[in-house]
Design a protein around this motif. Structure first.
Motif, short mmCIF file in Angstrom:
data_model
loop_
_atom_site.label_atom_id
_atom_site.label_comp_id
_atom_site.label_asym_id
_atom_site.label_seq_id
_atom_site.Cartn_x
_atom_site.Cartn_y
_atom_site.Cartn_z
N PRO A 124 0.74 -1.42 0.22
CA PRO A 124 -0.23 0.05 0.17
C PRO A 124 1.06 0.82 0.12
N HIS A 125 0.91 2.22 -0.72
CA HIS A 125 1.22 3.69 -0.25
C HIS A 125 0.73 4.62 0.74
N LYS A 126 -0.34 3.62 1.16
CA LYS A 126 -0.48 4.58 2.41
C LYS A 126 -0.04 5.07 3.47
N TYR A 127 -0.02 5.62 4.63
CA TYR A 127 0.56 5.33 5.15
C TYR A 127 -0.16 6.19 6.77
N GLN A 128 -0.41 5.23 8.23
CA GLN A 128 -1.28 6.27 9.35
C GLN A 128 -0.37 5.81 10.28
N LEU A 129 -0.44 6.86 11.33
CA LEU A 129 0.12 6.35 12.83
C LEU A 129 -0.64 7.08 13.88
N LYS A 130 -0.18 6.48 14.97
CA LYS A 130 -0.75 7.20 16.19
C LYS A 130 0.22 6.30 17.21
N LEU A 171 3.79 18.53 3.13
CA LEU A 171 3.32 18.27 1.71
C LEU A 171 5.35 17.96 1.81
N PHE A 172 5.14 16.67 0.78
CA PHE A 172 7.01 16.15 0.35
C PHE A 172 6.97 16.57 -1.33
N ASP A 173 7.94 17.13 -1.52
CA ASP A 173 8.51 17.48 -2.75
C ASP A 173 7.66 17.80 -3.78
N ASN A 174 6.59 18.39 -2.99
CA ASN A 174 5.13 19.00 -3.66
C ASN A 174 4.11 17.96 -4.40
N GLU A 175 4.77 16.69 -4.10
CA GLU A 175 4.04 15.83 -4.56
C GLU A 175 3.11 14.99 -3.97
N HIS A 176 3.48 14.64 -2.79
CA HIS A 176 3.34 13.26 -1.71
C HIS A 176 2.64 14.15 -0.34
N GLN A 228 -1.65 12.28 15.22
CA GLN A 228 -2.28 10.87 14.51
C GLN A 228 -1.54 11.86 13.13
N MET A 229 -1.23 10.72 12.27
CA MET A 229 -1.07 11.36 10.86
C MET A 229 -1.28 10.09 9.65
N ASN A 230 -1.79 10.71 8.59
CA ASN A 230 -2.32 10.28 7.57
C ASN A 230 -1.40 10.37 6.35
N GLY A 231 -1.44 9.79 5.45
CA GLY A 231 0.26 10.41 3.76
C GLY A 231 -0.19 9.36 2.77
N ALA A 232 0.35 9.56 2.07
CA ALA A 232 0.21 8.83 0.59
C ALA A 232 1.42 9.21 0.05
N ILE A 233 2.34 7.93 -0.20
CA ILE A 233 3.31 8.65 -1.69
C ILE A 233 2.72 8.38 -2.76
N ASN A 234 3.20 9.01 -4.02
CA ASN A 234 2.39 8.60 -4.79
C ASN A 234 3.31 8.46 -6.12
#
Length: 154
Positions: free
Chosen positions: A4-10, A86-91, A111-117
């Protein structure tokens, strides 16, 4: 490629205080760099913090050898702060800090939720980011706990 390209942290911890002011470093992006020891661990090339570095609209820009990271506080109340990354104007990622009062303590939930594209290695990058950010959160909580204990001892 199938990861999966998504991540969740808590991450959560309780602080032995009823004074929210003692936890204010968690609401200040400039203090994040100190609590997470960004200069020592991740060796950013340049860091810029808005003035003020706390409150809605406050932002930080970190140039790192892995890329450019932008943090912005998007919402804040007495018991909650939301931010975007925002990571590198993309993720992109969204995060939240919640302050929950208990009898003689305050529990903080981060908490954090994100995605690597990235299509090819995005899954591996998401795993790395999740692990790395989790360690940074733990570091911030531990360093703030130590700071509060030292203050109490004086």
């Amino acid at each position: 490629m199938l990861l999966p390209h998504k991540y969740q942290l808590k991450q959560q911890t309780s602080f032995a205080t009823t004074d929210l002011e003692q936890l204010s470093p968690l609401l200040d992006l400039k203090r994040w760099s100190e609590l997470m020891v960004w200069q020592r661990i991740s060796k950013p090339q340049n860091m810029y913090f808005s003035s003020p570095s706390y409150g809605i609209g406050a932002h930080a820009l970190i140039d790192h050898h892995f890329g450019k990271i932008e943090l912005t506080i998007t919402k804040q109340t007495e018991l909650e702060m939301q931010f975007s990354v925002l990571f590198d104007n993309e993720h992109s990622a969204k995060g939240q800090l919640l302050f929950i009062r208990h009898n003689n303590s305050i529990m903080v939930v981060w908490q954090m939720n994100g995605a690597i594209n990235s299509p090819l290695l995005g899954g591996y990058a998401a795993l790395y980011v999740e692990y790395y950010l989790q360690q940074m959160m733990i570091s911030a909580f531990n360093n703030l706990q130590t700071e509060l204990k030292l203050r109490a001892a004086i």
